[in-house]
Design an enzyme around this catalytic site. Structure first.
Site, short mmCIF file in Angstrom:
data_model
loop_
_atom_site.label_atom_id
_atom_site.label_comp_id
_atom_site.label_asym_id
_atom_site.label_seq_id
_atom_site.Cartn_x
_atom_site.Cartn_y
_atom_site.Cartn_z
N MET A 30 31.71 -34.14 -20.31
CA MET A 30 31.19 -34.47 -21.63
C MET A 30 32.31 -34.43 -22.67
O MET A 30 32.06 -34.29 -23.87
CB MET A 30 30.05 -33.53 -22.02
CG MET A 30 28.83 -33.72 -21.13
SD MET A 30 27.26 -33.25 -21.90
CE MET A 30 27.52 -31.52 -22.22
N HIS A 37 38.95 -28.73 -16.75
CA HIS A 37 38.64 -30.08 -16.29
C HIS A 37 39.77 -30.63 -15.41
O HIS A 37 39.52 -31.25 -14.38
CB HIS A 37 38.41 -31.03 -17.48
CG HIS A 37 37.21 -30.71 -18.29
ND1 HIS A 37 37.29 -30.14 -19.54
CD2 HIS A 37 35.89 -30.87 -18.04
CE1 HIS A 37 36.07 -29.98 -20.03
NE2 HIS A 37 35.20 -30.42 -19.14
N GLN A 61 20.26 -33.51 -21.90
CA GLN A 61 20.39 -32.16 -21.35
C GLN A 61 20.56 -31.11 -22.44
O GLN A 61 20.81 -29.94 -22.15
CB GLN A 61 21.53 -32.08 -20.34
CG GLN A 61 22.92 -32.24 -20.90
CD GLN A 61 23.97 -32.37 -19.79
OE1 GLN A 61 24.02 -33.38 -19.09
NE2 GLN A 61 24.78 -31.35 -19.61
N GLU A 150 32.77 -24.23 -10.70
CA GLU A 150 31.85 -23.14 -10.36
C GLU A 150 31.42 -22.33 -11.58
O GLU A 150 30.53 -21.50 -11.47
CB GLU A 150 32.49 -22.23 -9.31
CG GLU A 150 32.60 -22.87 -7.94
CD GLU A 150 33.12 -21.93 -6.88
OE1 GLU A 150 33.57 -20.81 -7.23
OE2 GLU A 150 33.09 -22.31 -5.69
N LYS A 151 32.04 -22.57 -12.73
CA LYS A 151 31.59 -21.86 -13.94
C LYS A 151 30.11 -22.16 -14.19
O LYS A 151 29.34 -21.27 -14.55
CB LYS A 151 32.42 -22.26 -15.16
CG LYS A 151 32.03 -21.47 -16.41
CD LYS A 151 32.87 -21.84 -17.62
CE LYS A 151 32.46 -23.16 -18.20
NZ LYS A 151 31.12 -23.09 -18.87
N GLN A 155 24.32 -25.38 -12.06
CA GLN A 155 24.43 -26.84 -12.12
C GLN A 155 25.01 -27.39 -10.82
O GLN A 155 24.52 -28.39 -10.29
CB GLN A 155 25.30 -27.25 -13.30
CG GLN A 155 25.59 -28.74 -13.38
CD GLN A 155 26.42 -29.09 -14.58
OE1 GLN A 155 25.88 -29.25 -15.67
NE2 GLN A 155 27.72 -29.21 -14.41
#
Length: 282
Positions: A30, A37, A61, A150-151, A155
């Site tokens: 996003m 990232h 979302q 994995e943070k 999700q």
């Protein structure tokens, strides 16, 4: 690096790459890009011939319109970061109509209950929004592999379930949490914190490390009491929730069962900014 600003341009690009037999790695974002990232693209670069990014702030979302409005946006900066990284071959920056051609609304998904745990309890419909945008991006980009940090562990689990349910031919890879030198998990939301508050927020990671030590020797209720006490003494911080859950089902547990794997999850409000983190318990 190619900048693809609509669905047709993306599809033409992907078709050319597929015709050449290239294996595509993909990580959607996003925007508000940071080194976390880039760690996704580092893994994608090692495993694929071609790496594609996307930047799209997905409206479905967000449960809070104010949160959507405040979400940091600087596409020119993000493009420059991607170009300078040398890790990405193309970035897709769709319009809302490229993702939602009719109505800007989510599809409804059944993620076998994963969507009802943790974040799902306080953010109804959030994971329907995540599933909708990710499924649509997968169908447009047609990646061989896709990479998620994995943070956002819940999700990640939901996207794996999405691929299983839709039978999309995409391999999902989880990438370890990228942390600042003080241990704070990198997040786009961190940009909204003053530097001294980012430094103070290292207590979140420090607490998780303590939990990893404690869980071998004391009960989960005792651990939760200690965590609550730590944040009761932090100025400008409020513990939204802390729990320990089964990594497969994401269901909270109050007892450790042999043969299962567990992860600690924490959400802390720091000066009105919501920070999330987690840690696998050894």
């Amino acid at each position: 690096m190619e900048v693809l600003k609509n669905k047709k341009t993306l599809q033409d690009f992907v078709e050319r790459q597929k015709e050449m037999g290239k294996k595509i790695g993909f990580a959607p974002t996003m925007g508000a890009l940071h080194k976390g990232h880039l760690s996704l693209y580092e893994m994608a670069r090692k495993e694929n011939d071609l790496v594609i990014s996307s930047i799209f702030v997905n409206p479905t979302q967000f449960n809070n319109a104010e949160d959507l409005e405040k979400y940091p946006r600087d596409v020119d900066r993000d493009i420059l970061i991607l170009k300078n990284s040398g890790l990405v071959d193309a970035v897709y920056i769709p319009e809302v109509t490229d993702i939602y051609p009719e109505k800007t609304e989510s599809r409804h998904y059944d993620f076998d209950g994963l969507e009802n745990e943790m974040e799902g309890k306080s953010r109804p419909g959030h994971f329907d929004g995540v599933g909708t945008v990710v499924e649509e991006l997968f169908r447009q980009v047609k990646p061989d592999s896709a990479y998620f940090g994995e943070k956002d562990f819940q999700q990640l689990a939901i996207i794996k379930k999405l691929v299983e349910k839709t039978k999309l031919p995409v391999k999902i890879a989880g990438v370890p949490i990228y942390r600042a030198e003080n241990g704070l998990a990198l997040s786009s939301r961190n940009q909204r914190l003053h530097e001294d508050r980012r430094e103070a927020s290292k207590i979140i990671y420090e607490t998780l490390k303590k939990v990893n030590d404690w869980f071998r020797v004391i009960t989960i209720p005792e651990i939760k009491d200690r965590v609550t006490d730590i944040f009761d003494h932090q100025k400008g911080m409020k513990l939204e929730y802390f729990l320990i859950a089964d990594e497969d089902t994401l269901k909270e547990t109050d007892f450790f069962y042999t043969g299962k794997t567990y992860r600690a999850f924490i959400v802390v409000m720091v000066d009105g900014v919501r920070l999330i983190d987690n840690m696998h318990l050894d």
